[in-house]
Design a protein around this motif. Structure first.
Motif, PDB file in Angstrom:
ATOM      1  N   PHE A   1       0.830  -1.203   0.000  1.00  0.00           N
ATOM      2  CA  PHE A   1       0.000   0.000   0.000  1.00  0.00           C
ATOM      3  C   PHE A   1       0.866   1.256   0.000  1.00  0.00           C
ATOM      4  O   PHE A   1       0.561   2.218  -0.689  1.00  0.00           O
ATOM      5  CB  PHE A   1      -0.933   0.000   1.213  1.00  0.00           C
ATOM      6  CG  PHE A   1      -2.215  -0.728   0.959  1.00  0.00           C
ATOM      7  CD1 PHE A   1      -2.205  -2.100   0.769  1.00  0.00           C
ATOM      8  CD2 PHE A   1      -3.411  -0.058   0.888  1.00  0.00           C
ATOM      9  CE1 PHE A   1      -3.368  -2.785   0.519  1.00  0.00           C
ATOM     10  CE2 PHE A   1      -4.592  -0.734   0.634  1.00  0.00           C
ATOM     11  CZ  PHE A   1      -4.575  -2.095   0.454  1.00  0.00           C
ATOM     12  N   LEU A   2       1.946   1.220   0.765  1.00  0.00           N
ATOM     13  CA  LEU A   2       2.815   2.388   0.819  1.00  0.00           C
ATOM     14  C   LEU A   2       3.502   2.616  -0.519  1.00  0.00           C
ATOM     15  O   LEU A   2       3.956   3.706  -0.813  1.00  0.00           O
ATOM     16  CB  LEU A   2       3.865   2.233   1.915  1.00  0.00           C
ATOM     17  CG  LEU A   2       3.344   2.316   3.351  1.00  0.00           C
ATOM     18  CD1 LEU A   2       4.469   2.095   4.322  1.00  0.00           C
ATOM     19  CD2 LEU A   2       2.683   3.650   3.615  1.00  0.00           C
TER      20      LEU A   2
ATOM     21  N   ASP B   1       1.985   2.039  -3.447  1.00  0.00           N
ATOM     22  CA  ASP B   1       0.918   2.107  -4.449  1.00  0.00           C
ATOM     23  C   ASP B   1       0.710   0.778  -5.165  1.00  0.00           C
ATOM     24  O   ASP B   1       0.394   0.752  -6.358  1.00  0.00           O
ATOM     25  CB  ASP B   1       1.203   3.204  -5.499  1.00  0.00           C
ATOM     26  CG  ASP B   1       1.250   4.566  -4.869  1.00  0.00           C
ATOM     27  OD1 ASP B   1       0.709   4.708  -3.771  1.00  0.00           O
ATOM     28  OD2 ASP B   1       1.829   5.485  -5.467  1.00  0.00           O
TER      29      ASP B   1
ATOM     30  N   TRP C   1       5.547   1.045   8.903  1.00  0.00           N
ATOM     31  CA  TRP C   1       5.499   2.371   8.287  1.00  0.00           C
ATOM     32  C   TRP C   1       6.924   2.924   8.211  1.00  0.00           C
ATOM     33  O   TRP C   1       7.381   3.392   7.166  1.00  0.00           O
ATOM     34  CB  TRP C   1       4.597   3.223   9.152  1.00  0.00           C
ATOM     35  CG  TRP C   1       4.322   4.604   8.686  1.00  0.00           C
ATOM     36  CD1 TRP C   1       4.720   5.191   7.518  1.00  0.00           C
ATOM     37  CD2 TRP C   1       3.558   5.581   9.398  1.00  0.00           C
ATOM     38  NE1 TRP C   1       4.255   6.472   7.471  1.00  0.00           N
ATOM     39  CE2 TRP C   1       3.545   6.733   8.602  1.00  0.00           C
ATOM     40  CE3 TRP C   1       2.901   5.584  10.617  1.00  0.00           C
ATOM     41  CZ2 TRP C   1       2.879   7.887   8.998  1.00  0.00           C
ATOM     42  CZ3 TRP C   1       2.243   6.731  11.005  1.00  0.00           C
ATOM     43  CH2 TRP C   1       2.231   7.873  10.211  1.00  0.00           C
TER      44      TRP C   1
ATOM     45  N   ILE D   1       2.576   7.894   4.171  1.00  0.00           N
ATOM     46  CA  ILE D   1       1.203   7.604   4.595  1.00  0.00           C
ATOM     47  C   ILE D   1       0.208   8.138   3.569  1.00  0.00           C
ATOM     48  O   ILE D   1      -0.876   7.597   3.399  1.00  0.00           O
ATOM     49  CB  ILE D   1       0.909   8.167   6.006  1.00  0.00           C
ATOM     50  CG1 ILE D   1      -0.250   7.412   6.642  1.00  0.00           C
ATOM     51  CG2 ILE D   1       0.595   9.629   5.992  1.00  0.00           C
ATOM     52  CD1 ILE D   1       0.052   5.987   6.973  1.00  0.00           C
TER      53      ILE D   1
ATOM     54  N   HIS E   1       0.719   7.954   0.437  1.00  0.00           N
ATOM     55  CA  HIS E   1       0.684   6.900  -0.579  1.00  0.00           C
ATOM     56  C   HIS E   1      -0.153   5.715  -0.127  1.00  0.00           C
ATOM     57  O   HIS E   1      -0.708   4.995  -0.943  1.00  0.00           O
ATOM     58  CB  HIS E   1       2.107   6.439  -0.910  1.00  0.00           C
ATOM     59  CG  HIS E   1       2.783   7.324  -1.882  1.00  0.00           C
ATOM     60  ND1 HIS E   1       2.723   7.106  -3.238  1.00  0.00           N
ATOM     61  CD2 HIS E   1       3.499   8.453  -1.723  1.00  0.00           C
ATOM     62  CE1 HIS E   1       3.396   8.050  -3.850  1.00  0.00           C
ATOM     63  NE2 HIS E   1       3.872   8.885  -2.945  1.00  0.00           N
ATOM     64  N   PHE E   2      -0.214   5.530   1.208  1.00  0.00           N
ATOM     65  CA  PHE E   2      -0.975   4.404   1.752  1.00  0.00           C
ATOM     66  C   PHE E   2      -2.433   4.493   1.307  1.00  0.00           C
ATOM     67  O   PHE E   2      -3.064   3.489   1.009  1.00  0.00           O
ATOM     68  CB  PHE E   2      -0.891   4.442   3.276  1.00  0.00           C
ATOM     69  CG  PHE E   2      -1.415   3.210   3.936  1.00  0.00           C
ATOM     70  CD1 PHE E   2      -0.586   2.124   4.141  1.00  0.00           C
ATOM     71  CD2 PHE E   2      -2.734   3.129   4.348  1.00  0.00           C
ATOM     72  CE1 PHE E   2      -1.057   0.987   4.748  1.00  0.00           C
ATOM     73  CE2 PHE E   2      -3.208   1.985   4.961  1.00  0.00           C
ATOM     74  CZ  PHE E   2      -2.371   0.914   5.157  1.00  0.00           C
TER      75      PHE E   2
ATOM     76  N   ARG F   1      -3.573   6.167  -1.284  1.00  0.00           N
ATOM     77  CA  ARG F   1      -3.729   6.422  -2.711  1.00  0.00           C
ATOM     78  C   ARG F   1      -4.153   5.138  -3.411  1.00  0.00           C
ATOM     79  O   ARG F   1      -3.802   4.045  -2.983  1.00  0.00           O
ATOM     80  CB  ARG F   1      -2.401   6.919  -3.272  1.00  0.00           C
ATOM     81  CG  ARG F   1      -2.524   7.602  -4.596  1.00  0.00           C
ATOM     82  CD  ARG F   1      -1.192   8.200  -4.976  1.00  0.00           C
ATOM     83  NE  ARG F   1      -0.852   9.368  -4.153  1.00  0.00           N
ATOM     84  CZ  ARG F   1       0.280  10.049  -4.300  1.00  0.00           C
ATOM     85  NH1 ARG F   1       1.164   9.663  -5.203  1.00  0.00           N
ATOM     86  NH2 ARG F   1       0.537  11.097  -3.553  1.00  0.00           N
TER      87      ARG F   1
END
Lengths: 343, 176
Positions: A37-38, A40, A299, B34, B36-37, B39
């Protein structure tokens, strides 16, 4: 010995064991999802809905792989290494208070395996034993990359344990107890230690990253320099144990960070509840905090690049330790004078 | 000694205290990641979702038939000559009596093979074809485990009589 107590503790230990393994298992999945997710991307989504069964597939893969013990390796140490890593990772959870006491039919259940009065020292002791798993594994592999990784791991963990302990002393001073239960009870409501000891909290979190060998301190296993670091020669489930131990450590450090600095099972507005409701909500809140910190670990991993080794050592010895000592001094000064100056 | 006038003065300034603490920079980095998280990724889950391709996309080939269902190809070999990847091979054969409903002209391709692993989907074959027999379609050659299955013969290339493939858009590309 009370039989009911024995039963309580046994069940609690088994549940804890299961929960820890389950969370460690799903941390691998979460790690890949968060990374995706980070960046994309979508991440694993083929095994089951949303890829939920991915950890099982990974586990099966780990078990099915050929197990190789190098000819030149010290066989027994090579086998013991991952075991020690896993054991120490699982042992730490014994002193963490998972919630307030639950009363069922007049019988009070303590959601903590052992409320020993030196809880924090126990954690530190077990965590420093964790170095042995890595060191033994890396040494027994008889491989230069493994040895380099192991040496890096041990020097890094020893260096950062110092700063970590120093940072904690400020908390111990303000709480006056080494028991984690006491430290958590002391942060009733919103009186979390992070608000009173932000510097100590920051140092502790940074050191926790280093202790878990997580980016930006993942020098012991940096793929780009040392192939795989201390676990270069490992394959099959022994490698799985090392990786698993890392995720277990991550879970445990998240739990410790949340209970030492972020109130554990305390939450603002907790006075509105009482009894079992409070205990259950408290435990849920505690786990929410833990999950947040696991996410935080990930993260950070996908945000910061790795330190250079000299930078790592400089940060540990020249920045964090002096800062921690300064923090102790400041806390002591404040504690001494707060009554006298009329604050 | 100055050799060129393109030299640049390199800034080698020391970091300020705020910069040395790294924390603002770390928080800035975390803010970026974050964002981008949340997106939406650009991923297309391929077998379930197919990416929309242009209507004149150059994908799998089709060997066309004419209006009466006869194969257009006369096995002249111009496509094989034009092919820069040398992906096309064919065997010619003479049309027998009674086969007039199958092949449009006296000569036809008995065997016509395109190696889909060699093909670069440039479309030069359809440009070379004097009989308007070969066209590229927006379809993909399906994935497979065996390289030999990527050599597509007439069974996969000739358009089915009951399922004609519209290539008018590709034709327009060449006429315009």
């Amino acid at each position: 010995m009370d039989l009911a107590l024995l039963l309580d503790k046994t069940i609690l230990i088994l549940i804890l064991f299961g929960v820890t393994l389950f969370i460690a298992m799903y941390s691998t999945y979460a790690e890949r999802k968060v990374a995706a997710f980070l960046q994309d991307r979508i991440g694993p989504d083929r095994a089951g809905p949303f890829g939920i069964l991915q950890p099982l597939a990974d586990g099966v893969k780990m078990f099915m792989k050929e197990e190789i013990i190098p000819n030149t390796a010290d066989k027994w140490l090579f086998i013991i290494g991952p075991g020690i890593a896993m054991c120490t990772a699982l042992m730490t959870s014994a002193v963490i208070p998972w919630g307030k006491n639950i009363t069922i039919g007049g019988h009070e259940i303590v959601l903590q395996v052992a409320d020993i009065n030196i809880g924090i020292l126990y954690v530190f002791g077990v965590v420093s034993l964790g170095v042995y798993g890595i060191m033994i594994g890396g040494w027994a592999s008889n491989n230069k990359f493994s040895l380099l990784g192991a040496i890096r791991a041990s020097s890094q963990m020893i260096s950062y344990e110092l700063a970590m302990g120093m940072a904690l002393i400020a908390i111990l001073m303000s709480t006056g107890s080494l028991s984690i239960r006491d430290i958590v009870e002391n942060q009733h409501g919103w009186h979390w230690n992070v608000l009173y000891q932000p510097l100590s909290c920051l140092i502790f979190i940074v050191c926790a990253f280093a202790e878990c060998n997580r980016t930006p301190f993942d020098l012991p296993e940096c793929e780009s320099e040392l192939v795989g670091g201390y676990h270069t020669e490992y394959s099959s489930m022994k490698l799985g144990f090392y990786l698993f131990a890392e995720y277990t450590n991550m879970f445990i450090s998240s739990a410790i960070i949340s209970s030492l600095y972020f109130g554990g099972y305390n939450f603002p507005g907790m006075d509105a509840f009482s009894g079992n409701t409070l205990a259950i909500i408290g435990t849920a809140v505690f786990f929410a905090k833990i999950f947040f910190f696991i996410f935080f670990f990930m993260w950070i991993r996908w945000t910061l690049p790795r330190f250079r080794y000299d930078q790592l050592m400089r940060l540990g010895w020249q920045v964090l330790i002096p800062l921690a000592i300064f923090n102790i001094l400041a806390t002591g000064t404040w504690m001494t004078f707060k009554g006298q100056l009329g604050f | 000694m100055q050799l060129t006038n393109r030299s640049k003065v390199v800034s080698n300034k020391q970091m300020t205290l705020a910069e040395k603490m790294y924390l603002p920079a770390i928080l800035g980095g975390m803010w970026i990641t974050i964002r981008h998280f949340f997106r939406k990724g650009a991923t297309v889950r391929y077998p379930e979702v197919k990416r929309e391709v242009s209507t004149v996309y150059r994908g799998k080939h089709v060997l066309k038939r004419d209006e009466q269902g006869r194969e257009n190809c006369t096995a002249c070999g111009l496509c094989a000559v034009a092919c820069p990847a040398e992906a096309i091979t064919m065997d010619a054969a003479e049309r027998k009596k009674g086969e007039e409903h199958l092949y449009r002209e006296e000569k036809y391709a008995a065997k016509y093979e395109i190696n889909m692993l060699r093909c670069i989907f440039c479309g030069l074959c359809e440009e070379a074809c004097p009989k308007q027999a070969i066209y590229l379609t927006p379809e993909f050659p399906a994935a497979n485990y065996d390289r030999s299955n990527f050599i597509f013969g007439k069974d996969k290339l000739v358009e089915p009589i009951d399922k004609r493939i519209d290539v008018s858009l590709r034709k327009k590309v060449h006429t315009s």
